[in-house]
Design an enzyme around this catalytic site. Structure first.
Site, PDB file in Angstrom:
ATOM      1  CG  PHE A  21      -1.665  -1.066   1.341  1.00  0.00           C
ATOM      2  CD1 PHE A  21      -3.053  -1.175   0.801  1.00  0.00           C
ATOM      3  CD2 PHE A  21      -1.387  -2.277   2.127  1.00  0.00           C
ATOM      4  CE1 PHE A  21      -3.947  -2.124   0.783  1.00  0.00           C
ATOM      5  CE2 PHE A  21      -2.526  -3.254   2.226  1.00  0.00           C
ATOM      6  CZ  PHE A  21      -3.382  -3.192   1.464  1.00  0.00           C
ATOM      7  CG  ASP A  22       0.973   5.772  -1.655  1.00  0.00           C
ATOM      8  OD1 ASP A  22       2.035   5.969  -1.212  1.00  0.00           O
ATOM      9  OD2 ASP A  22       0.092   6.853  -1.805  1.00  0.00           O
ATOM     10  CE  LYS A  23       2.328   8.624   5.354  1.00  0.00           C
ATOM     11  NZ  LYS A  23       1.415   9.790   5.500  1.00  0.00           N
ATOM     12  CB  THR A  24      -0.252  10.339   1.337  1.00  0.00           C
ATOM     13  OG1 THR A  24       0.943  10.514   2.260  1.00  0.00           O
ATOM     14  CG2 THR A  24      -1.061  11.637   1.013  1.00  0.00           C
ATOM     15  CB  VAL A  70      -3.444  -0.982  -2.787  1.00  0.00           C
ATOM     16  CG1 VAL A  70      -4.867  -0.103  -2.860  1.00  0.00           C
ATOM     17  CG2 VAL A  70      -3.908  -2.585  -2.985  1.00  0.00           C
TER      18      VAL A  70
END
Length: 635
Positions: A312-315, A513
């Protein structure tokens, strides 16, 4: 050609006439005792029903394909030759009737996709220079035109609201059954409905470029993209169908039983096997499309079902991306001047942190709009630098400061550590070689993430990873809150790609994602790329799965749907092979004949279709609470 078209248009009527003739034949024999009438009625029924079947067989042979219709045609001719008119009539009727039922049931599996195309607007009310409106074909609307949409109307373009306000139903795009408030400067999508109010919209995308048009194109293309199972079956059927002809010929040569040979032809039709995998994929893709989940075909569905590692990306992914300034540390002489320079630099960027700083500056009425930018540069993974009103302004992270030999004082280092320890993202601003500001920005963790990540694990995900360009303290805080297994922080885009490749090299099946824009290299590299909700061209073109509503509930649904679709395909293949085995055993044992074999064959096709149709109702449509929500920011 005209005759062929006529037959195709009246296929259902031919099926009905065949049924009537068969009933008349049996009535003639068993109620009137007229055997001649029985033979005549059934012979005529055989001939009438055989015409469309033989036409399809001929068309397939022209392109060098040995089709199911060819097997049936040969079997029917053989039965006719030996005077088994009842067998030939019943076989042809069952084949036609089976095709009719197959067409009807397949139409139901495609209905969810067809309903999308029916929602596409066909006309638009374009506002003229004198204020009047003119109804034009939607294809005649140009970018920059102003269109008027009233209550109950369908929005014909992608665009920006320039006048009015109202509520739109965006379920056709996002899958969310809720109304979304729209006012001036808000974006709207083609195909969505205006439930209340009125809007004047400046068109930014028209025709085939709109988000809705791309969704329809994507879903339609997905139906034609075959899964691994479908590709295998295609290759198998190329050899299987001719093999049945050879086996039937060998049966006749060795047994001299012509009826047995043509019965083998009927029983060897691989109808359920051929249709089993495609109908499962169509049903699965249709289920997703109704919920704003766009899966790019059977192969993507198949690969998605095998994913064990989610990255996953965070922001904007694990967090909402709704960032706001939570703390400002000033070390310069004039906060107003320094923050104005900062806002001017960040106004050149579309990064969520930059937008938060600009929004904060606007709320504080810092005067930065008139400042003159003489030069600017974005430095990947570090921040921005610009020449503004004869000042060199740097805005970014510690890497940016270090690369320009700018050192923080002991107090500034302490403040930086304290702000990062709260999980805040931090932007350091240096003016003319000296740190003047440290701005802390907090993001909002998606409230459903922790629960839905656990649901992913329950459905088979073994490893959850977060990759972010943000600082390690913030990344660790978010990971701890949502239950991420592994964290990599302070990464540049190419470093994210390398980590994805490392996972693949050790044998993991990886889904990335992200938002589909900044993370497009990682999305393209992963086994499955999943774009969360942006609906942009990049998201649709780069990713394998697009979640239009940017919801983790939709992600879990998509993952479960992929697994169910692949399982359903395997079930259908098992059913098809089982039926063939049953028919062969029945033929050897003597309790299966030509007509009964065709009945079982057609019934097996319907069984696999009905089995696939269960996918249409899989899961519940994601329910999303009304906005606004009160969710605490990261602290």
């Amino acid at each position: 050609m005209k005759f062929q078209k006529l037959i195709q248009e009246h296929n259902n009527q031919i099926t009905l006439i065949t049924a009537i003739l068969i009933v008349a034949g049996f009535f003639s024999k068993y109620f009137l005792g007229n055997t001649l009438g029985y033979d005549i009625f059934l012979a005529v029924a055989s001939i009438i029903a055989a015409v469309p079947i033989m036409m399809h067989a001929y068309q397939a042979l022209k392109v060098k394909v040995v089709s199911i219709e060819l097997l049936v045609s040969i079997a029917v001719i053989g039965a006719f030759i030996i005077g088994e008119y009842n067998e030939s009539a019943i076989v042809t009727f069952l084949f036609l009737f089976g095709s009719y039922l197959e067409e009807r049931t397949l139409a139901k599996t495609r209905q969810s996709i067809k309903s999308l195309t029916e929602m596409a607007p066909t006309t638009a009310a374009v506002v003229q220079d004198d204020g009047t409106t003119e109804e034009v074909d939607v294809d005649d609307v140009d970018e920059g035109d102003i269109v008027l949409v009233k209550t109950g109307g369908s929005i014909p373009v992608d665009g920006t609201v320039v006048e009015g306000h109202g509520y739109t139903d965006e379920s056709v795009v996002t899958g969310e059954s809720r109304e979304v408030g729209k006012q001036v400067k808000d974006d709207v999508f083609s195909g969505t409905m205006l439930s209340d109010g009125y809007l004047k919209i400046e068109a930014t995308k028209v025709g085939d470029d709109t988000t809705f048009a791309k969704i329809i194109e994507l879903v339609e293309d997905a139906q034609d993209t075959k899964s691994h199972a479908e590709k295998f079956i295609d290759r198998f059927s190329q050899y299987y169908t001719p093999a049945v002809l050879i086996i039937a010929l060998l049966v006749f040569i060795f047994s001299r039983d012509f009826k047995l040979a043509i019965t083998v032809l009927v029983l060897g039709c691989p109808g359920a096997l051929v249709i089993g995998a495609p109908v499962s994929n169509v049903a699965g893709i249709g289920n997703g499309a109704k919920r704003g989940i766009l899966v790019k075909g059977g192969e993507a569905m198949d690969t998605f079902s095998k994913i064990d590692t989610f990255v996953f990306d965070k922001t904007g992914t694990l967090t909402k991306g709704n960032t706001s300034v939570s703390a400002v540390k000033n070390y310069g002489t004039s906060l107003d001047n320094t923050f104005a320079l900062t806002a001017k630099v960040e106004s050149l960027s579309d990064h969520p942190l930059g937008r938060a700083i600009v929004t904060y500056a606007e709320s504080k009425t810092y005067d930065f709009q008139e400042l003159e930018v003489e030069d600017n540069q974005t430095i990947k993974g570090q921040g921005m630098m610009a020449q503004i009103d004869n000042h060199e302004v740097l805005a970014g992270n510690l890497k940016l400061m270090s690369s320009h030999d700018i050192k923080l004082t002991a107090q500034q280092t302490t403040d930086l550590d304290e702000l990062q320890a709260t999980g805040s993202s931090v932007v350091i601003i240096a003016v003319d070689g000296k740190v003047d500001l440290i701005v802390a920005i907090s993001d909002i963790i998606r409230p459903e993430v922790a629960k839905q990540l656990q649901s992913l694990r329950d459905k088979g995900a073994k490893h959850l990873v977060m990759l972010t360009g943000d600082n390690k303290a913030t990344a660790d805080y978010v990971a701890q809150q949502v239950g991420i297994d592994e964290v990599h922080a302070e990464l540049m885009p190419e470093q994210k790609v390398e980590i994805v490749k490392q996972f693949q090299q050790v044998g993991r099946s990886v889904a990335f994602v992200g938002d589909g824009i900044n993370d497009s290299p990682s999305i393209a590299t992963a086994d499955i790329g999943i774009a969360m909700g942006s609906g942009t061209d990049v998201a649709i073109e780069t990713s394998d799965v697009v979640l239009m509503q940017s919801s983790f509930e939709a992600l879990v649904h998509a993952y479960g749907l992929a697994k169910k679709t692949v399982l359903n395909t395997k079930e259908n293949i098992t059913i098809a092979i089982g039926v063939v085995a049953f028919l062969l055993i029945g033929l050897i044992a003597g309790f299966i004949y030509m007509a009964s074999g065709m009945f079982v064959h057609e019934a097996s096709i319907l069984v696999v279709i009905f089995n696939a149709m269960r996918l249409i109702s899989y899961g519940k449509a994601p329910q999303v609470k009304q906005i606004p929500q009160t969710t605490p920011a990261i602290k």
